[in-house]
Design a protein around this motif. Structure first.
Motif, short mmCIF file in Angstrom:
data_model
loop_
_atom_site.label_atom_id
_atom_site.label_comp_id
_atom_site.label_asym_id
_atom_site.label_seq_id
_atom_site.Cartn_x
_atom_site.Cartn_y
_atom_site.Cartn_z
N ASN A 265 0.82 -1.21 0.00
CA ASN A 265 0.00 0.00 0.00
C ASN A 265 0.86 1.27 0.00
O ASN A 265 0.60 2.21 -0.75
N CYS B 24 2.61 1.58 -3.48
CA CYS B 24 1.64 1.83 -4.55
C CYS B 24 1.08 3.24 -4.45
O CYS B 24 0.87 3.92 -5.46
N GLN B 25 0.88 3.70 -3.23
CA GLN B 25 0.39 5.07 -3.04
C GLN B 25 1.44 6.07 -3.50
O GLN B 25 1.13 7.07 -4.17
N GLY C 60 1.60 5.84 -7.31
CA GLY C 60 0.35 6.08 -8.04
C GLY C 60 -0.16 4.88 -8.79
O GLY C 60 -0.74 5.01 -9.88
N PRO D 253 -2.65 1.49 -8.80
CA PRO D 253 -3.75 0.80 -8.12
C PRO D 253 -3.39 -0.65 -7.84
O PRO D 253 -2.54 -1.24 -8.53
N PHE E 280 -7.67 -0.88 -4.13
CA PHE E 280 -7.15 0.30 -3.44
C PHE E 280 -6.37 1.19 -4.39
O PHE E 280 -5.80 0.73 -5.39
N ASN E 281 -6.36 2.48 -4.05
CA ASN E 281 -5.55 3.47 -4.77
C ASN E 281 -5.97 3.60 -6.24
O ASN E 281 -5.13 3.89 -7.10
N ASN F 216 -7.49 7.79 -7.42
CA ASN F 216 -7.47 8.62 -6.22
C ASN F 216 -8.50 8.17 -5.18
O ASN F 216 -8.94 8.95 -4.32
N ASN G 168 -7.34 3.84 0.12
CA ASN G 168 -6.27 2.85 0.12
C ASN G 168 -6.46 1.87 1.27
O ASN G 168 -7.40 1.98 2.07
N SER H 265 -13.65 -0.20 -5.83
CA SER H 265 -12.91 0.86 -5.16
C SER H 265 -13.81 1.52 -4.13
O SER H 265 -14.95 1.90 -4.45
N LYS I 148 -12.41 7.31 1.85
CA LYS I 148 -11.04 7.77 1.95
C LYS I 148 -10.93 8.77 3.08
O LYS I 148 -11.77 9.64 3.24
N ASN J 224 -3.37 8.98 6.37
CA ASN J 224 -3.78 7.66 5.93
C ASN J 224 -3.06 6.53 6.64
O ASN J 224 -3.28 5.37 6.35
#
Length: 342
Positions: free
Chosen positions: A130, A133-134, A137, A139, A155-156, A159, A162, A210, A230, A235
């Motif tokens: 996570n 990947c965040q 950028g 998913p 997730f992700n 936007n 996550n 998502s 979100k 986060n």
């Protein structure tokens, strides 16, 4: 390979099939989930597949990891999975990465792909996935198994939320499949659902999971989808929400549902009919056992995990949540006192 039967689907078409061909997907984990995900992605026409796993095939894997056989025991899963795909889907470019996901190698490998699929069985690996990947950028498609139950989410994505919006902490005591047990059909079904989400994402059609977590129970064939949001600020943890408290005395004298969110084997042990052992590490996997409209009271050892558990349930649509004043020791003392009085 002839993709004519899926190209005629109006949601996919020739343009969607080209998107699948041009996509690069990394599957982290080549165990039960990975063995279900990989052949379906390859058969759908994904152009490049990465397989990241440092584990070797064991005899106990074979009932659910159908890409492997007895004569492959002791060999690297990633390499043997690659051989299977190369033989059956020669048009797919397959990259075998023969080690586990770690902070030192995550960025270098994840950045080469458009989409990541979590086929691990470790919560710490998911938190690592996570975070990177965040940052990059990218998913990713989440899947997890607990006995006959499975979860899937994305997730992700564009936007969206996550992993840490739903699961804020990495619990080292979470039970793995090797300890809890697992049936081959469970990982097969959840893996196919993950592959389906991946195909929708790269193909550009359908409604993606998502901000939603799908929970499927194979014992009852019960399927539920819970929505979550979100978090706008930090986060790394859930936003603090204030929940009403309830006294130990009031809980004991009622028949309210009480969740003990401590991990297994934590002392003192509390045995009472309406007290349900529901470890924080597996809480989200068991939410379908509870009515979102019923009043749920929560306790742990000191109160910190109770707050986190309440926030997770709140995210999943539960509205009647109360925290018990005091921890497990105080509850046990009050139970003993009530027993003496009776």
């Amino acid at each position: 390979m002839d993709f004519s039967r899926q190209i005629i689907l109006p949601q996919l078409g020739v343009s969607g099939q080209k998107k699948l061909k041009d996509s690069k997907i990394l599957v982290v984990g080549a165990g039960g989930l990975g063995c279900a995900v990989l052949p379906y992605l390859a058969a759908a026409g994904i152009g490049t597949l990465g397989i990241m796993d440092g584990d070797r095939i064991a005899a106990s894997n074979l009932h659910r990891q159908l890409l492997y056989s007895q004569n492959q025991i002791g060999l690297l899963k990633s390499q043997e999975a690659k051989k299977y795909l190369n033989i059956n889907f020669p048009e797919v470019d397959v990259d075998a990465i023969d080690f586990f996901l770690e902070p030192s190698n995550a960025r270098d490998h994840l950045q080469n792909f458009d989409l990541i699929i979590d086929a691990t069985d470790e919560i710490s690996a998911r938190h690592l996935l996570n975070d990177f990947c965040q940052e990059l950028g990218i998913p990713w498609v989440y899947g997890s198994i607990h006995q006959f139950q499975g979860q899937v989410s994305v997730f992700n994505f564009e936007n969206g939320p996550n992993y840490k919006d739903l699961f804020p902490i990495a619990d080292a005591d979470a039970i793995s499949c090797s300890d809890a047990g697992v049936l081959g059909t469970t990982v097969g079904l959840i893996g196919m659902l993950q592959a389906n989400e991946a195909i929708k994402i790269v193909g550009g059609f359908g409604k993606v999971l998502s901000g939603k977590v799908l929970i499927y129970d194979l014992l009852s064939c019960n399927q539920q989808i819970f929505e979550f949001e979100k978090r706008p600020e930090n986060n790394s943890r859930l936003e603090q929400i204030s929940f009403p408290f309830i006294s130990i005395e009031e809980v004991i004298q009622s028949k309210r549902t009480v969740l003990d969110v401590r991990e297994k084997d934590e002392k003192p042990e509390i045995l009472k009919e309406n007290f349900l052992k529901t470890p924080l590490s597996t809480l989200a996997e068991k939410v379908e056992l509870f009515d979102r409209g019923e009043e749920i009271c929560i306790f742990c050892q000191t109160g910190k995990r109770s707050q986190t558990a309440a926030e997770i349930l709140h995210q999943l649509g539960f509205t009647q949540i109360r925290l018990i004043k005091g921890g497990a020791k105080e509850i046990l003392e009050q139970l003993s006192h009530e027993k003496d009085l009776s």
